[in-house]
Motif scaffolding. Sequence first.
Motif, PDB file in Angstrom:
ATOM      1  N   ALA A   1       7.492   2.287 -21.546  1.00  0.00           N
ATOM      2  CA  ALA A   1       8.006   3.489 -22.064  1.00  0.00           C
ATOM      3  C   ALA A   1       6.624   4.499 -22.217  1.00  0.00           C
ATOM      4  O   ALA A   1       6.484   5.634 -21.856  1.00  0.00           O
ATOM      5  CB  ALA A   1       8.501   3.283 -23.564  1.00  0.00           C
ATOM      6  N   GLU A   2       5.526   3.763 -22.694  1.00  0.00           N
ATOM      7  CA  GLU A   2       4.277   4.652 -22.726  1.00  0.00           C
ATOM      8  C   GLU A   2       3.940   5.168 -21.476  1.00  0.00           C
ATOM      9  O   GLU A   2       3.420   6.351 -21.451  1.00  0.00           O
ATOM     10  CB  GLU A   2       3.196   3.687 -23.301  1.00  0.00           C
ATOM     11  N   ALA A   3       3.911   4.311 -20.229  1.00  0.00           N
ATOM     12  CA  ALA A   3       3.711   4.793 -18.975  1.00  0.00           C
ATOM     13  C   ALA A   3       4.584   5.897 -18.837  1.00  0.00           C
ATOM     14  O   ALA A   3       4.136   6.907 -18.179  1.00  0.00           O
ATOM     15  CB  ALA A   3       3.708   3.637 -18.146  1.00  0.00           C
TER      16      ALA A   3
ATOM     17  N   GLY B   1       0.860  -1.249   0.069  1.00  0.00           N
ATOM     18  CA  GLY B   1       0.061  -0.238   0.167  1.00  0.00           C
ATOM     19  C   GLY B   1       0.795   1.341  -0.039  1.00  0.00           C
ATOM     20  O   GLY B   1       0.475   2.285  -0.907  1.00  0.00           O
ATOM     21  N   GLY B   2       1.819   1.429   0.763  1.00  0.00           N
ATOM     22  CA  GLY B   2       2.771   2.492   0.987  1.00  0.00           C
ATOM     23  C   GLY B   2       3.518   2.573  -0.526  1.00  0.00           C
ATOM     24  O   GLY B   2       3.756   3.751  -0.991  1.00  0.00           O
ATOM     25  N   GLY B   3       4.048   1.561  -0.978  1.00  0.00           N
ATOM     26  CA  GLY B   3       4.574   1.690  -2.410  1.00  0.00           C
ATOM     27  C   GLY B   3       3.522   2.213  -3.502  1.00  0.00           C
ATOM     28  O   GLY B   3       4.056   3.191  -4.155  1.00  0.00           O
ATOM     29  N   LEU B   4       2.389   1.939  -3.239  1.00  0.00           N
ATOM     30  CA  LEU B   4       1.378   2.589  -4.249  1.00  0.00           C
ATOM     31  C   LEU B   4       1.246   3.950  -4.237  1.00  0.00           C
ATOM     32  O   LEU B   4       1.108   4.951  -5.103  1.00  0.00           O
ATOM     33  CB  LEU B   4      -0.103   1.740  -4.133  1.00  0.00           C
ATOM     34  N   LEU B   5       1.165   4.314  -2.858  1.00  0.00           N
ATOM     35  CA  LEU B   5       1.167   5.836  -2.510  1.00  0.00           C
ATOM     36  C   LEU B   5       2.159   6.629  -3.313  1.00  0.00           C
ATOM     37  O   LEU B   5       2.229   7.725  -3.528  1.00  0.00           O
ATOM     38  CB  LEU B   5       1.162   6.141  -1.090  1.00  0.00           C
ATOM     39  N   PHE B   6       3.612   6.232  -3.527  1.00  0.00           N
ATOM     40  CA  PHE B   6       4.657   6.507  -4.069  1.00  0.00           C
ATOM     41  C   PHE B   6       4.860   6.230  -5.607  1.00  0.00           C
ATOM     42  O   PHE B   6       5.864   6.403  -6.220  1.00  0.00           O
ATOM     43  CB  PHE B   6       5.776   6.364  -3.324  1.00  0.00           C
ATOM     44  N   GLY B   7       3.677   5.544  -6.179  1.00  0.00           N
ATOM     45  CA  GLY B   7       3.758   5.220  -7.540  1.00  0.00           C
ATOM     46  C   GLY B   7       4.531   3.928  -7.953  1.00  0.00           C
ATOM     47  O   GLY B   7       5.014   3.752  -9.037  1.00  0.00           O
TER      48      GLY B   7
ATOM     49  N   MET C   1       6.581 -13.642 -11.716  1.00  0.00           N
ATOM     50  CA  MET C   1       6.317 -14.637 -12.081  1.00  0.00           C
ATOM     51  C   MET C   1       5.496 -14.349 -13.547  1.00  0.00           C
ATOM     52  O   MET C   1       5.408 -15.371 -14.384  1.00  0.00           O
ATOM     53  CB  MET C   1       5.637 -15.689 -11.451  1.00  0.00           C
ATOM     54  N   PHE C   2       5.298 -13.145 -13.705  1.00  0.00           N
ATOM     55  CA  PHE C   2       4.724 -12.780 -15.063  1.00  0.00           C
ATOM     56  C   PHE C   2       4.963 -11.375 -15.365  1.00  0.00           C
ATOM     57  O   PHE C   2       5.274 -10.731 -14.356  1.00  0.00           O
ATOM     58  CB  PHE C   2       3.158 -13.072 -15.085  1.00  0.00           C
ATOM     59  N   ASN C   3       4.594 -11.008 -16.646  1.00  0.00           N
ATOM     60  CA  ASN C   3       4.824  -9.688 -17.028  1.00  0.00           C
ATOM     61  C   ASN C   3       3.474  -8.878 -17.167  1.00  0.00           C
ATOM     62  O   ASN C   3       2.614  -9.509 -17.881  1.00  0.00           O
ATOM     63  CB  ASN C   3       5.669  -9.582 -18.286  1.00  0.00           C
ATOM     64  N   LEU C   4       3.348  -7.744 -16.559  1.00  0.00           N
ATOM     65  CA  LEU C   4       1.991  -7.119 -16.774  1.00  0.00           C
ATOM     66  C   LEU C   4       2.208  -5.905 -17.099  1.00  0.00           C
ATOM     67  O   LEU C   4       3.456  -5.003 -17.021  1.00  0.00           O
ATOM     68  CB  LEU C   4       1.062  -6.877 -15.326  1.00  0.00           C
ATOM     69  N   THR C   5       1.200  -5.071 -17.622  1.00  0.00           N
ATOM     70  CA  THR C   5       1.315  -3.555 -17.883  1.00  0.00           C
ATOM     71  C   THR C   5       1.207  -2.841 -16.488  1.00  0.00           C
ATOM     72  O   THR C   5       0.934  -3.435 -15.421  1.00  0.00           O
ATOM     73  CB  THR C   5      -0.106  -3.261 -18.639  1.00  0.00           C
ATOM     74  N   PRO C   6       1.726  -1.584 -16.435  1.00  0.00           N
ATOM     75  CA  PRO C   6       1.778  -0.806 -15.305  1.00  0.00           C
ATOM     76  C   PRO C   6       0.348  -0.850 -14.784  1.00  0.00           C
ATOM     77  O   PRO C   6       0.546  -0.927 -13.382  1.00  0.00           O
ATOM     78  CB  PRO C   6       2.328   0.691 -15.853  1.00  0.00           C
ATOM     79  N   GLN C   7      -0.508  -0.511 -15.372  1.00  0.00           N
ATOM     80  CA  GLN C   7      -1.992  -0.571 -14.692  1.00  0.00           C
ATOM     81  C   GLN C   7      -2.355  -1.665 -14.029  1.00  0.00           C
ATOM     82  O   GLN C   7      -2.739  -2.046 -12.982  1.00  0.00           O
ATOM     83  CB  GLN C   7      -3.087  -0.205 -15.960  1.00  0.00           C
ATOM     84  N   GLY C   8      -1.865  -2.951 -14.749  1.00  0.00           N
ATOM     85  CA  GLY C   8      -2.171  -4.133 -14.209  1.00  0.00           C
ATOM     86  C   GLY C   8      -1.494  -4.543 -13.116  1.00  0.00           C
ATOM     87  O   GLY C   8      -1.937  -5.085 -11.865  1.00  0.00           O
ATOM     88  N   TRP C   9      -0.129  -4.017 -13.089  1.00  0.00           N
ATOM     89  CA  TRP C   9       0.645  -4.103 -11.693  1.00  0.00           C
ATOM     90  C   TRP C   9      -0.045  -3.279 -10.537  1.00  0.00           C
ATOM     91  O   TRP C   9      -0.263  -3.725  -9.466  1.00  0.00           O
ATOM     92  CB  TRP C   9       2.128  -3.614 -12.011  1.00  0.00           C
ATOM     93  N   ARG C  10      -0.544  -2.358 -10.853  1.00  0.00           N
ATOM     94  CA  ARG C  10      -1.154  -1.502  -9.818  1.00  0.00           C
ATOM     95  C   ARG C  10      -2.369  -2.173  -9.148  1.00  0.00           C
ATOM     96  O   ARG C  10      -2.589  -2.064  -8.082  1.00  0.00           O
ATOM     97  CB  ARG C  10      -1.529   0.032 -10.512  1.00  0.00           C
TER      98      ARG C  10
END
Length: 200
Positions: free
Chosen positions: A192-194, A99-105, A116-125
Amino acid sequence: MDKTQPHPLFKLATELGPLLVFFFVNAKFNLFAATGAFMVAIVAAMIASYVVTRHIPIMAIVTGVIVLVFGTLTLVLHDETFIKVKPTIIYGLFAAILGGGLLFGRSFIAVMFDQMFNLTPQGWRILTLRWALFFAGMAVLNEIVWRTQSTDFWVNFKVFGVTPITMIFAIAQMPLTKRYGVEPASLEASEAEAGDVRKG
């Protein structure tokens, strides 16, 4: 760094083995003997993981350290409270980190799960937020169980309740990982897009 991928049964054994040791020793002796056996089993599991894969997952390290600290307090002070509150501390710490990490992006779930898998930045969030809420809920649930139920009930819940709950939750995230999953070649473009969006 590339890490050797162990057989799924080996991974399952290192994760569930210490819990089963904890359960059987508690059933035969008592919680204090089970705590000591659990500590030994946790260390053995981490050593086995390193020998086979030359790597120990971050979550396993954090869990192992907290188990050793609170296990020692349980045995030295002869107080069951420390080992019972241990899961609350672990879940609360994971929830706070995510949760703290999300507050700092930042999304630390990739580090915790060894990506274990690759996600888009939105997916990771989204995945990070879900796991942060899950860990927070598990911390509350552990507090409720150990404070209102017997020691044997708590041990059974810890071994046969927490694991299925966690597995069911993890499986429930599969649609999300498929929806936001990207191939390695597409991952760089997505990052890069993010970055462009943040700059704009």
